[in-house]
Design a protein around this motif. Structure first.
Motif, PDB file in Angstrom:
ATOM      1  N   MET A   1     -42.194 -91.117  41.026  1.00 57.36           N
ATOM      2  CA  MET A   1     -41.673 -89.789  40.667  1.00 57.36           C
ATOM      3  C   MET A   1     -42.848 -88.871  40.360  1.00 57.36           C
ATOM      4  O   MET A   1     -43.800 -89.261  39.698  1.00 57.36           O
ATOM      5  N   ASP A   2     -42.778 -87.630  40.831  1.00 51.42           N
ATOM      6  CA  ASP A   2     -43.886 -86.705  40.647  1.00 51.42           C
ATOM      7  C   ASP A   2     -43.350 -85.357  40.198  1.00 51.42           C
ATOM      8  O   ASP A   2     -42.386 -84.834  40.790  1.00 51.42           O
ATOM      9  N   PHE A   3     -43.918 -84.791  39.133  1.00 45.05           N
ATOM     10  CA  PHE A   3     -43.568 -83.448  38.711  1.00 45.05           C
ATOM     11  C   PHE A   3     -44.294 -82.467  39.631  1.00 45.05           C
ATOM     12  O   PHE A   3     -45.503 -82.567  39.838  1.00 45.05           O
ATOM     13  N   ASN A   4     -43.561 -81.526  40.173  1.00 47.47           N
ATOM     14  CA  ASN A   4     -44.145 -80.588  41.127  1.00 47.47           C
ATOM     15  C   ASN A   4     -44.886 -79.486  40.380  1.00 47.47           C
ATOM     16  O   ASN A   4     -44.310 -78.479  39.980  1.00 47.47           O
ATOM     17  N   LEU A   5     -46.170 -79.731  40.174  1.00 46.78           N
ATOM     18  CA  LEU A   5     -47.020 -78.736  39.513  1.00 46.78           C
ATOM     19  C   LEU A   5     -48.087 -78.197  40.452  1.00 46.78           C
ATOM     20  O   LEU A   5     -49.106 -77.670  40.014  1.00 46.78           O
ATOM     21  N   ASP A   6     -47.826 -78.331  41.780  1.00 51.37           N
ATOM     22  CA  ASP A   6     -48.807 -77.868  42.758  1.00 51.37           C
ATOM     23  C   ASP A   6     -49.085 -76.378  42.630  1.00 51.37           C
ATOM     24  O   ASP A   6     -50.194 -75.914  42.931  1.00 51.37           O
ATOM     25  N   TRP A   7     -48.080 -75.628  42.176  1.00 54.62           N
ATOM     26  CA  TRP A   7     -48.273 -74.186  42.034  1.00 54.62           C
ATOM     27  C   TRP A   7     -49.367 -73.859  41.025  1.00 54.62           C
ATOM     28  O   TRP A   7     -50.022 -72.812  41.125  1.00 54.62           O
ATOM     29  N   LEU A   8     -49.583 -74.754  40.049  1.00 56.82           N
ATOM     30  CA  LEU A   8     -50.656 -74.529  39.088  1.00 56.82           C
ATOM     31  C   LEU A   8     -52.033 -74.673  39.719  1.00 56.82           C
ATOM     32  O   LEU A   8     -53.016 -74.139  39.217  1.00 56.82           O
ATOM     33  N   LEU A   9     -52.091 -75.421  40.822  1.00 57.33           N
ATOM     34  CA  LEU A   9     -53.383 -75.698  41.453  1.00 57.33           C
ATOM     35  C   LEU A   9     -53.652 -74.794  42.645  1.00 57.33           C
ATOM     36  O   LEU A   9     -54.670 -74.933  43.311  1.00 57.33           O
ATOM     37  N   SER A  10     -52.744 -73.860  42.910  1.00 54.17           N
ATOM     38  CA  SER A  10     -52.874 -73.029  44.116  1.00 54.17           C
ATOM     39  C   SER A  10     -53.889 -71.900  43.964  1.00 54.17           C
ATOM     40  O   SER A  10     -54.221 -71.237  44.933  1.00 54.17           O
ATOM     41  N   THR A  11     -54.356 -71.682  42.743  1.00 51.53           N
ATOM     42  CA  THR A  11     -55.321 -70.616  42.474  1.00 51.53           C
ATOM     43  C   THR A  11     -56.635 -71.217  41.990  1.00 51.53           C
ATOM     44  O   THR A  11     -56.631 -72.162  41.201  1.00 51.53           O
ATOM     45  N   ASP A  12     -57.744 -70.669  42.470  1.00 52.90           N
ATOM     46  CA  ASP A  12     -59.057 -71.139  42.036  1.00 52.90           C
ATOM     47  C   ASP A  12     -59.406 -70.463  40.712  1.00 52.90           C
ATOM     48  O   ASP A  12     -59.856 -69.320  40.670  1.00 52.90           O
ATOM     49  N   TYR A  13     -59.205 -71.186  39.619  1.00 46.70           N
ATOM     50  CA  TYR A  13     -59.394 -70.601  38.295  1.00 46.70           C
ATOM     51  C   TYR A  13     -60.862 -70.403  37.945  1.00 46.70           C
ATOM     52  O   TYR A  13     -61.170 -69.715  36.965  1.00 46.70           O
ATOM     53  N   ALA A  14     -61.758 -70.987  38.715  1.00 46.40           N
ATOM     54  CA  ALA A  14     -63.181 -70.808  38.443  1.00 46.40           C
ATOM     55  C   ALA A  14     -63.690 -69.454  38.919  1.00 46.40           C
ATOM     56  O   ALA A  14     -64.766 -69.008  38.492  1.00 46.40           O
ATOM     57  N   GLN A  15     -62.941 -68.799  39.797  1.00 49.17           N
ATOM     58  CA  GLN A  15     -63.320 -67.451  40.224  1.00 49.17           C
ATOM     59  C   GLN A  15     -63.195 -66.489  39.034  1.00 49.17           C
ATOM     60  O   GLN A  15     -62.197 -66.528  38.309  1.00 49.17           O
ATOM     61  N   PRO A  16     -64.197 -65.633  38.819  1.00 47.67           N
ATOM     62  CA  PRO A  16     -64.221 -64.785  37.614  1.00 47.67           C
ATOM     63  C   PRO A  16     -62.922 -64.018  37.364  1.00 47.67           C
ATOM     64  O   PRO A  16     -62.407 -64.006  36.238  1.00 47.67           O
ATOM     65  N   LYS A  17     -62.376 -63.384  38.411  1.00 49.49           N
ATOM     66  CA  LYS A  17     -61.157 -62.590  38.233  1.00 49.49           C
ATOM     67  C   LYS A  17     -59.991 -63.482  37.809  1.00 49.49           C
ATOM     68  O   LYS A  17     -59.238 -63.154  36.883  1.00 49.49           O
ATOM     69  N   ASN A  18     -59.841 -64.611  38.477  1.00 51.71           N
ATOM     70  CA  ASN A  18     -58.746 -65.533  38.151  1.00 51.71           C
ATOM     71  C   ASN A  18     -58.945 -66.162  36.769  1.00 51.71           C
ATOM     72  O   ASN A  18     -57.969 -66.420  36.055  1.00 51.71           O
ATOM     73  N   PHE A  19     -60.222 -66.414  36.427  1.00 46.37           N
ATOM     74  CA  PHE A  19     -60.512 -66.993  35.115  1.00 46.37           C
ATOM     75  C   PHE A  19     -60.081 -66.039  34.010  1.00 46.37           C
ATOM     76  O   PHE A  19     -59.492 -66.473  33.004  1.00 46.37           O
ATOM     77  N   VAL A  20     -60.356 -64.756  34.176  1.00 45.50           N
ATOM     78  CA  VAL A  20     -59.965 -63.760  33.175  1.00 45.50           C
ATOM     79  C   VAL A  20     -58.445 -63.699  33.058  1.00 45.50           C
ATOM     80  O   VAL A  20     -57.897 -63.605  31.954  1.00 45.50           O
ATOM     81  N   VAL A  21     -57.766 -63.779  34.190  1.00 48.63           N
ATOM     82  CA  VAL A  21     -56.295 -63.720  34.177  1.00 48.63           C
ATOM     83  C   VAL A  21     -55.705 -64.911  33.430  1.00 48.63           C
ATOM     84  O   VAL A  21     -54.866 -64.749  32.540  1.00 48.63           O
ATOM     85  N   ILE A  22     -56.155 -66.123  33.791  1.00 42.17           N
ATOM     86  CA  ILE A  22     -55.589 -67.308  33.140  1.00 42.17           C
ATOM     87  C   ILE A  22     -55.999 -67.367  31.674  1.00 42.17           C
ATOM     88  O   ILE A  22     -55.223 -67.806  30.815  1.00 42.17           O
ATOM     89  N   LEU A  23     -57.213 -66.908  31.358  1.00 43.02           N
ATOM     90  CA  LEU A  23     -57.658 -66.862  29.964  1.00 43.02           C
ATOM     91  C   LEU A  23     -56.771 -65.926  29.155  1.00 43.02           C
ATOM     92  O   LEU A  23     -56.376 -66.248  28.025  1.00 43.02           O
ATOM     93  N   THR A  24     -56.440 -64.770  29.722  1.00 39.97           N
ATOM     94  CA  THR A  24     -55.578 -63.807  29.030  1.00 39.97           C
ATOM     95  C   THR A  24     -54.179 -64.363  28.811  1.00 39.97           C
ATOM     96  O   THR A  24     -53.588 -64.197  27.739  1.00 39.97           O
ATOM     97  N   ILE A  25     -53.639 -65.025  29.837  1.00 46.11           N
ATOM     98  CA  ILE A  25     -52.303 -65.612  29.717  1.00 46.11           C
ATOM     99  C   ILE A  25     -52.289 -66.689  28.638  1.00 46.11           C
ATOM    100  O   ILE A  25     -51.385 -66.735  27.789  1.00 46.11           O
ATOM    101  N   LEU A  26     -53.295 -67.564  28.655  1.00 51.72           N
ATOM    102  CA  LEU A  26     -53.372 -68.628  27.653  1.00 51.72           C
ATOM    103  C   LEU A  26     -53.577 -68.057  26.250  1.00 51.72           C
ATOM    104  O   LEU A  26     -52.978 -68.542  25.280  1.00 51.72           O
ATOM    105  N   LEU A  27     -54.416 -67.038  26.137  1.00 54.30           N
ATOM    106  CA  LEU A  27     -54.655 -66.410  24.837  1.00 54.30           C
ATOM    107  C   LEU A  27     -53.360 -65.855  24.265  1.00 54.30           C
ATOM    108  O   LEU A  27     -53.046 -66.078  23.085  1.00 54.30           O
ATOM    109  N   ALA A  28     -52.607 -65.140  25.087  1.00 52.40           N
ATOM    110  CA  ALA A  28     -51.345 -64.565  24.625  1.00 52.40           C
ATOM    111  C   ALA A  28     -50.377 -65.669  24.202  1.00 52.40           C
ATOM    112  O   ALA A  28     -49.731 -65.583  23.149  1.00 52.40           O
ATOM    113  N   GLY A  29     -50.291 -66.710  25.014  1.00 48.23           N
ATOM    114  CA  GLY A  29     -49.376 -67.802  24.699  1.00 48.23           C
ATOM    115  C   GLY A  29     -49.754 -68.538  23.425  1.00 48.23           C
ATOM    116  O   GLY A  29     -48.902 -68.823  22.577  1.00 48.23           O
TER     117      GLY A  29
END
Length: 273
Positions: A1-29
């Motif tokens: 059985m596998d939880f479908n979390l592929d959508w979490l891996l579809s973005t390169d979070y190491a890219q500066p723009k994406n890193f800022v986005v995910i950092l902001t989302i996590l900070l808010a949460g």
């Protein structure tokens, strides 16, 4: 059985723009979760339970300036923890972590085992880190910020100097590099960290009066146990459990007596005991 979390891996979070986005989302949460949990616990437990059972309160209501300071340092801490969360996603995406999502029959044993093993490792790390932070030459540099809240509240739970926040936040990103861990276990650990921090700082004892005679609750850090640490500094260093304090003889000698005083209703004058 596998939880479908592929959508979490579809973005390169190491890219500066994406890193800022995910950092902001996590900070808010992270920050909004802290505010909501601290406020709800304070309103429903400290106030409501405290009104019904005033002997369970460890001290009186804290002042608003202290809460404002705690919220500010908790916001700074949330930034640090958001960085840690971003690192976890990048490690997972790069395949260098031991996080996984697929469930096998083996996980019926490993999921609970890895959860409690992680708690034990975290407890050990924090206990010795905490004792080090109380060294006279260390505490005045950053750990004193947390201890400025002599009388704690649920809002004190994540009020740390950014250096201390970093020392705490680094634990989980490092742990997932070496310990195989299902994604659900990591979520359970994060929930445990948040809930126990609020319980231990809220200024009201919620554990049952016979907890010290329980083979389970006896080893749990609660509000009374941690409150004594804030009052006396040189005792009760545990995070989740008391066993390191017991083993190393750093548990306050008056803990059991004070715990009983705040969990057993005392008869009022003129009433029969």
């Amino acid at each position: 059985m596998d939880f479908n979390l592929d959508w979490l891996l579809s973005t390169d979070y190491a890219q500066p723009k994406n890193f800022v986005v995910i950092l902001t989302i996590l900070l808010a949460g992270i920050f909004l979760r802290y505010l909501a949990l601290a406020w709800i616990y304070h309103e429903l437990v400290y106030k409501k339970l405290g009104e019904a059972m005033p002997y369970r309160r460890l001290h009186e209501q804290i002042r608003l300036p202290q809460v404002r300071t705690e919220i500010w340092y908790s916001f700074l801490g949330a930034i640090i923890f958001a960085f840690a969360g971003s690192l976890i996603l990048i490690f997972w995406q790069r395949g260098i972590s031991q996080l996984y999502t697929q469930l096998t029959w083996w996980d019926l044993l490993w999921i609970p085992a890895s959860y409690f093993l992680s708690l034990f490792i975290h407890e050990t790390y924090y206990y010795w880190l905490h004792r080090w932070m109380h060294q006279p030459k260390v505490i005045r540099h950053f750990h004193h910020i947390h201890h400025n809240s002599l009388y704690t509240s649920s809002f004190t739970s994540f009020s740390f100097h950014p250096i201390e926040g970093g020392l705490q936040a680094i634990f989980l990103p490092v742990l997932i590099l070496v310990l195989p861990m299902h994604f659900l276990v990591m979520i359970a650990l994060l929930i445990t960290m948040s809930v126990t921090a609020v319980i231990n700082h809220a200024g009201v004892e919620v554990y049952p009066s016979d907890a010290l005679r329980s083979p389970f609750f006896r080893w749990m850090v609660g509000a009374t146990h941690h409150d004594q640490h804030h009052l006396k500094y040189r005792c009760n260093y545990g995070l989740y459990f008391t066993f390191w304090d017991v083993w190393m003889k750093t548990e306050d000698a008056g803990f059991e007596k004070r715990f009983e005083a705040h969990t057993v209703s005392q008869p009022k004058k003129g009433e029969l005991a």
